[in-house]
Design a protein around this motif. Structure first.
Motif, PDB file in Angstrom:
ATOM      1  N   GLY A  33       0.776  -1.175  -0.001  1.00 35.59           N
ATOM      2  CA  GLY A  33       0.029  -0.013  -0.043  1.00 35.59           C
ATOM      3  C   GLY A  33       0.931   1.365   0.152  1.00 35.59           C
ATOM      4  O   GLY A  33       0.658   2.009  -0.635  1.00 35.59           O
ATOM      5  N   LEU A  34       1.910   1.079   0.668  1.00 34.13           N
ATOM      6  CA  LEU A  34       2.760   2.635   0.774  1.00 34.13           C
ATOM      7  C   LEU A  34       3.569   2.714  -0.749  1.00 34.13           C
ATOM      8  O   LEU A  34       3.608   3.913  -1.210  1.00 34.13           O
ATOM      9  N   ILE A  35       3.661   1.589  -1.177  1.00 34.24           N
ATOM     10  CA  ILE A  35       4.605   1.979  -2.687  1.00 34.24           C
ATOM     11  C   ILE A  35       3.333   2.306  -3.462  1.00 34.24           C
ATOM     12  O   ILE A  35       3.584   3.306  -4.291  1.00 34.24           O
ATOM     13  N   SER A  36       2.409   1.739  -3.294  1.00 29.82           N
ATOM     14  CA  SER A  36       1.174   2.412  -4.249  1.00 29.82           C
ATOM     15  C   SER A  36       0.896   3.850  -4.000  1.00 29.82           C
ATOM     16  O   SER A  36       0.794   4.758  -4.834  1.00 29.82           O
ATOM     17  N   ALA A  37       0.939   4.331  -2.659  1.00 29.49           N
ATOM     18  CA  ALA A  37       0.683   5.480  -2.284  1.00 29.49           C
ATOM     19  C   ALA A  37       1.712   6.651  -2.865  1.00 29.49           C
ATOM     20  O   ALA A  37       1.382   7.816  -3.256  1.00 29.49           O
ATOM     21  N   LEU A  38       3.217   6.009  -2.785  1.00 32.49           N
ATOM     22  CA  LEU A  38       4.083   7.040  -3.378  1.00 32.49           C
ATOM     23  C   LEU A  38       3.913   7.380  -4.859  1.00 32.49           C
ATOM     24  O   LEU A  38       4.186   8.485  -5.294  1.00 32.49           O
ATOM     25  N   TYR A  39       3.414   6.238  -5.596  1.00 36.30           N
ATOM     26  CA  TYR A  39       3.096   6.552  -7.003  1.00 36.30           C
ATOM     27  C   TYR A  39       1.923   7.279  -7.367  1.00 36.30           C
ATOM     28  O   TYR A  39       1.757   7.755  -8.450  1.00 36.30           O
ATOM     29  N   THR A  40       1.010   7.374  -6.379  1.00 40.34           N
ATOM     30  CA  THR A  40      -0.287   8.199  -6.481  1.00 40.34           C
ATOM     31  C   THR A  40      -0.569   9.438  -5.673  1.00 40.34           C
ATOM     32  O   THR A  40      -1.373   9.912  -5.673  1.00 40.34           O
ATOM     33  N   ASN A  41       0.639   9.684  -5.027  1.00 45.77           N
ATOM     34  CA  ASN A  41       0.562  10.907  -4.045  1.00 45.77           C
ATOM     35  C   ASN A  41      -0.757  10.936  -3.069  1.00 45.77           C
ATOM     36  O   ASN A  41      -1.254  11.714  -2.827  1.00 45.77           O
ATOM     37  N   ASP A  42      -1.035   9.510  -2.644  1.00 44.13           N
ATOM     38  CA  ASP A  42      -2.280   9.507  -1.870  1.00 44.13           C
ATOM     39  C   ASP A  42      -1.618   9.466  -0.236  1.00 44.13           C
ATOM     40  O   ASP A  42      -1.419   8.391  -0.019  1.00 44.13           O
ATOM     41  N   TYR A  43      -1.527  10.673   0.114  1.00 46.85           N
ATOM     42  CA  TYR A  43      -1.073  10.847   1.360  1.00 46.85           C
ATOM     43  C   TYR A  43      -2.006  10.150   2.602  1.00 46.85           C
ATOM     44  O   TYR A  43      -1.636   9.783   3.558  1.00 46.85           O
ATOM     45  N   ASP A  44      -3.454  10.022   2.301  1.00 47.96           N
ATOM     46  CA  ASP A  44      -4.188   9.175   3.327  1.00 47.96           C
ATOM     47  C   ASP A  44      -3.842   7.791   3.181  1.00 47.96           C
ATOM     48  O   ASP A  44      -3.649   7.111   4.331  1.00 47.96           O
ATOM     49  N   LEU A  45      -3.474   7.340   2.046  1.00 46.84           N
ATOM     50  CA  LEU A  45      -3.043   5.891   1.965  1.00 46.84           C
ATOM     51  C   LEU A  45      -1.677   5.623   2.582  1.00 46.84           C
ATOM     52  O   LEU A  45      -1.509   4.602   3.480  1.00 46.84           O
ATOM     53  N   LEU A  46      -0.883   6.539   2.478  1.00 47.66           N
ATOM     54  CA  LEU A  46       0.329   6.334   2.949  1.00 47.66           C
ATOM     55  C   LEU A  46       0.310   6.457   4.630  1.00 47.66           C
ATOM     56  O   LEU A  46       0.969   5.671   4.941  1.00 47.66           O
ATOM     57  N   SER A  47      -0.579   7.202   5.001  1.00 46.75           N
ATOM     58  CA  SER A  47      -0.787   7.130   6.293  1.00 46.75           C
ATOM     59  C   SER A  47      -1.225   5.802   7.014  1.00 46.75           C
ATOM     60  O   SER A  47      -0.777   5.590   8.110  1.00 46.75           O
ATOM     61  N   ARG A  48      -1.990   5.532   6.254  1.00 50.79           N
ATOM     62  CA  ARG A  48      -2.582   4.013   6.520  1.00 50.79           C
ATOM     63  C   ARG A  48      -1.941   2.889   6.678  1.00 50.79           C
ATOM     64  O   ARG A  48      -1.869   1.841   7.388  1.00 50.79           O
ATOM     65  N   CYS A  49      -0.585   3.196   5.866  1.00 53.59           N
ATOM     66  CA  CYS A  49       0.423   2.172   5.762  1.00 53.59           C
ATOM     67  C   CYS A  49       1.463   2.112   6.637  1.00 53.59           C
ATOM     68  O   CYS A  49       2.236   1.157   6.830  1.00 53.59           O
ATOM     69  N   LEU A  50       1.692   3.435   7.135  1.00 51.52           N
ATOM     70  CA  LEU A  50       2.880   3.497   8.327  1.00 51.52           C
ATOM     71  C   LEU A  50       2.570   2.858   9.346  1.00 51.52           C
ATOM     72  O   LEU A  50       2.509   3.562  10.502  1.00 51.52           O
ATOM     73  N   HIS A  51       2.856   1.678   9.429  1.00 49.20           N
ATOM     74  CA  HIS A  51       2.467   0.797  10.735  1.00 49.20           C
ATOM     75  C   HIS A  51       3.781  -0.342  10.639  1.00 49.20           C
ATOM     76  O   HIS A  51       4.040  -0.730   9.529  1.00 49.20           O
ATOM     77  N   ASP A  52       3.997  -0.817  11.679  1.00 46.85           N
ATOM     78  CA  ASP A  52       5.178  -1.928  11.783  1.00 46.85           C
ATOM     79  C   ASP A  52       4.753  -2.907  13.114  1.00 46.85           C
ATOM     80  O   ASP A  52       4.829  -2.274  14.158  1.00 46.85           O
ATOM     81  N   GLU A  53       4.121  -4.021  12.860  1.00 45.86           N
ATOM     82  CA  GLU A  53       3.680  -4.890  13.793  1.00 45.86           C
ATOM     83  C   GLU A  53       4.589  -5.818  14.155  1.00 45.86           C
ATOM     84  O   GLU A  53       4.345  -6.709  14.941  1.00 45.86           O
ATOM     85  N   ILE A  54       5.845  -5.655  13.476  1.00 41.55           N
ATOM     86  CA  ILE A  54       6.778  -6.984  13.668  1.00 41.55           C
ATOM     87  C   ILE A  54       8.056  -6.221  14.377  1.00 41.55           C
ATOM     88  O   ILE A  54       8.386  -6.748  15.400  1.00 41.55           O
ATOM     89  N   ILE A  55       8.755  -5.177  14.133  1.00 44.78           N
ATOM     90  CA  ILE A  55      10.047  -4.798  14.512  1.00 44.78           C
ATOM     91  C   ILE A  55       9.624  -3.895  15.677  1.00 44.78           C
ATOM     92  O   ILE A  55      10.141  -3.640  16.764  1.00 44.78           O
ATOM     93  N   GLU A  56       8.835  -2.970  15.320  1.00 45.66           N
ATOM     94  CA  GLU A  56       8.777  -1.545  16.359  1.00 45.66           C
ATOM     95  C   GLU A  56       8.320  -2.019  17.708  1.00 45.66           C
ATOM     96  O   GLU A  56       8.875  -1.704  18.609  1.00 45.66           O
ATOM     97  N   PRO A  57       7.359  -3.018  17.993  1.00 44.12           N
ATOM     98  CA  PRO A  57       7.224  -3.589  19.232  1.00 44.12           C
ATOM     99  C   PRO A  57       8.113  -4.270  20.053  1.00 44.12           C
ATOM    100  O   PRO A  57       8.302  -4.182  21.400  1.00 44.12           O
ATOM    101  N   LEU A  58       9.146  -4.827  19.187  1.00 48.55           N
ATOM    102  CA  LEU A  58      10.409  -5.538  20.034  1.00 48.55           C
ATOM    103  C   LEU A  58      11.386  -4.638  20.220  1.00 48.55           C
ATOM    104  O   LEU A  58      12.023  -4.179  21.244  1.00 48.55           O
ATOM    105  N   ARG A  59      11.670  -3.424  19.201  1.00 49.23           N
ATOM    106  CA  ARG A  59      12.687  -2.363  19.407  1.00 49.23           C
ATOM    107  C   ARG A  59      12.496  -1.250  20.109  1.00 49.23           C
ATOM    108  O   ARG A  59      13.128  -0.479  20.735  1.00 49.23           O
ATOM    109  N   SER A  60      11.004  -0.931  20.321  1.00 47.98           N
ATOM    110  CA  SER A  60      10.689   0.442  20.680  1.00 47.98           C
ATOM    111  C   SER A  60      10.853   0.366  22.451  1.00 47.98           C
ATOM    112  O   SER A  60      11.300   1.428  22.974  1.00 47.98           O
TER     113      SER A  60
END
Lengths: 307, 307
Positions: B207-234
């Motif tokens: 979704g994030l890569i699609s958002a970069l091609y389409t200038n879709d800031y809302d989609l970009l925002s919806r995609c900026l999540h990390d359920e794998i690394i962030e919970p461990l490193r934060s």
């Protein structure tokens, strides 16, 4: 409008690197459906031609999906008759249930004056998929309803993205007449994957999406890999390795399992290559004395069509 | 050309949903480097200003990366002097070593008449990264050399894709002066992830890569999540949850760990929002009495620049 006749296309889910999120819509094969307004409330499936499937609403994906739409709309007096002319074989792995579920909600929505958008219809069609597979998945109904390639980014809430389609892209699909139960295809999956393989997979999916936006067939080809699901599921499909190798040897950009199988797809850049791949794939199953259907199709950018 | 002066920018790796594959390049902060031809063969790091880093070739990422280039070219008689003016703090998580490694190979390549493409330079710069972190990773050196967003699809062979940048996108980065050792940041990672989380992650990256091609800031925002690394490193970054929540409350499209931390980034759609986020993030660390640097930057579409 009292009656509508539809073409409801087959779809390929997963597309190698996009397990559970990616799907694409085919021009061929597809079912036809006739949906007409009726004076008796609810949905009546009056005819199914080509397959032996239940006519009862609650046992048929078209009935379940259509009722989900009517319930949401609270159109309790509206009534529809549905005729289904199946060309997509159930259990083939190219979205047979999705075509019927998506067709039902698309047609009813048209006859009601389009109260819902195509994206909203996905939610109702997913209810049909739940009946068919026990899972609320959208990776076949989304491309059937929207056309082209679709990415199901999230289910909660549902977030589906329509992706562009490189103009020359063709699909070849072979359906060996072997039964792979969806339950078996699910049971071989593991609950966890290695971080290394997961990184490879999301790198490939990211690359594939970039390739769709830039018409980069070489990049598309480099991305059509699946190191997670294919090694587990392909053992359920006799001949898979040979069919895939044959497709690649005949110029396929990539090849893999369509949905949960047993159909095997290959993507390529021209109709002549796609046909050559079809013939070579068919040779493999003829050698194994396994019956098959084989389809060569453009990518369908429209999805379900009114005939 | 006998001498070249460069601006070598900071970079954000991972960008939430793109662990080990995604990176982006910043306008600020950045190092400066002066590289000049010399009569004595090999590389001599003659000056490092701003940080206490080793001048010996084999202990400095710029030396290692530069020598990797010269070895490949078999330019055994070529000699270069390098001066490094560090503004990016080592260990900050915004590509300090990458800026030096990428700068060295970029500058030497320029002075030699560009025998290598920017993409080819990535391989040499990765040798510097290996010295810094023990891993041959490209998610900082690729955006430093190519600019914009980059996707490292594969390492074997190296396959890096340049992605487009929505014009209004801004980054805010706060670097709390806390030490997070890269080794610790690596050691908290698990070797396996749940298939469910992996699917969510590749859906978001797609979704994030699609958002970069389409200038879709809302989609970009919806995609900026990390359920794998962030919970461990934060958990290694005191104040992370509050800083992230503050950024989102002040209009960030998303916020997460920059690289392996401790820097925390936020993306937003305008300079005023990015500045407001910077001030709000800084308030959090002031409250905790933790020193910090904070940067507001456009996305740098060029990468390393000749000054």
């Amino acid at each position: 409008m009292e009656e509508i006749k539809l073409f409801c296309p087959a779809t390929i889910a997963n597309v190698s690197c996009g397990f559970d999120v990616l799907g694409l819509c085919l021009e061929q094969p597809g079912d036809e459906m006739i949906i007409r307004k009726s004076s008796s409330p609810g949905i009546q499936i009056t005819k199914i031609v080509g397959q032996d499937l239940p006519l009862e609403n609650q046992k048929n994906v078209a009935g379940v999906a259509g009722l989900a739409l009517l319930n949401e709309l609270k159109e309790l007096h509206a009534g529809f008759e549905i005729e289904i002319y199946k060309n997509i074989k159930p259990g083939s792995g190219i979205g047979s249930s999705a075509a019927s579920a998506a067709g039902a909600v698309f047609g009813i929505n048209q006859l009601l004056g389009q109260p819902f958008s195509a994206k909203e219809l996905i939610l109702f069609a997913m209810q049909g998929e739940f009946l068919a597979s026990g899972a609320l998945h959208a990776d076949n109904v989304a491309p059937a309803l929207l056309g082209g390639f679709t990415l199901v980014r999230s289910y909660n809430p549902l977030d589906v993205i329509r992706l562009p389609v490189p103009a020359e892209l063709m699909a070849t699909v072979i359906h060996p007449q072997l039964e792979v139960k969806t339950a078996d295809a699910r049971s071989v999956l593991k609950h966890s994957v290695s971080l290394k393989n997961a990184i490879t997979q999301w790198g490939n999916l990211g690359g594939l999406i970039s390739a769709l936006y830039t018409n980069d067939y070489d990049l598309l080809s480099r991305c059509l890999h699946d190191e997670i699901i294919e090694p587990l599921r392909s053992v359920l499909i006799p001949g898979f390795d040979e069919v895939k190798a044959t497709a690649l040897a005949h110029g396929a950009l990539g090849s893999g399992i369509s949905g949960s199988g047993p159909s095997i797809f290959a993507l390529s850049k021209s109709k002549s290559t796609a046909k050559e791949i079809a013939s070579a794939m068919a040779d493999v199953y003829r050698k194994f004395e396994v019956d098959y259907d084989v389809h060569v199709s453009k990518i369908n950018c429209e999805g379900i069509k009114v005939l």
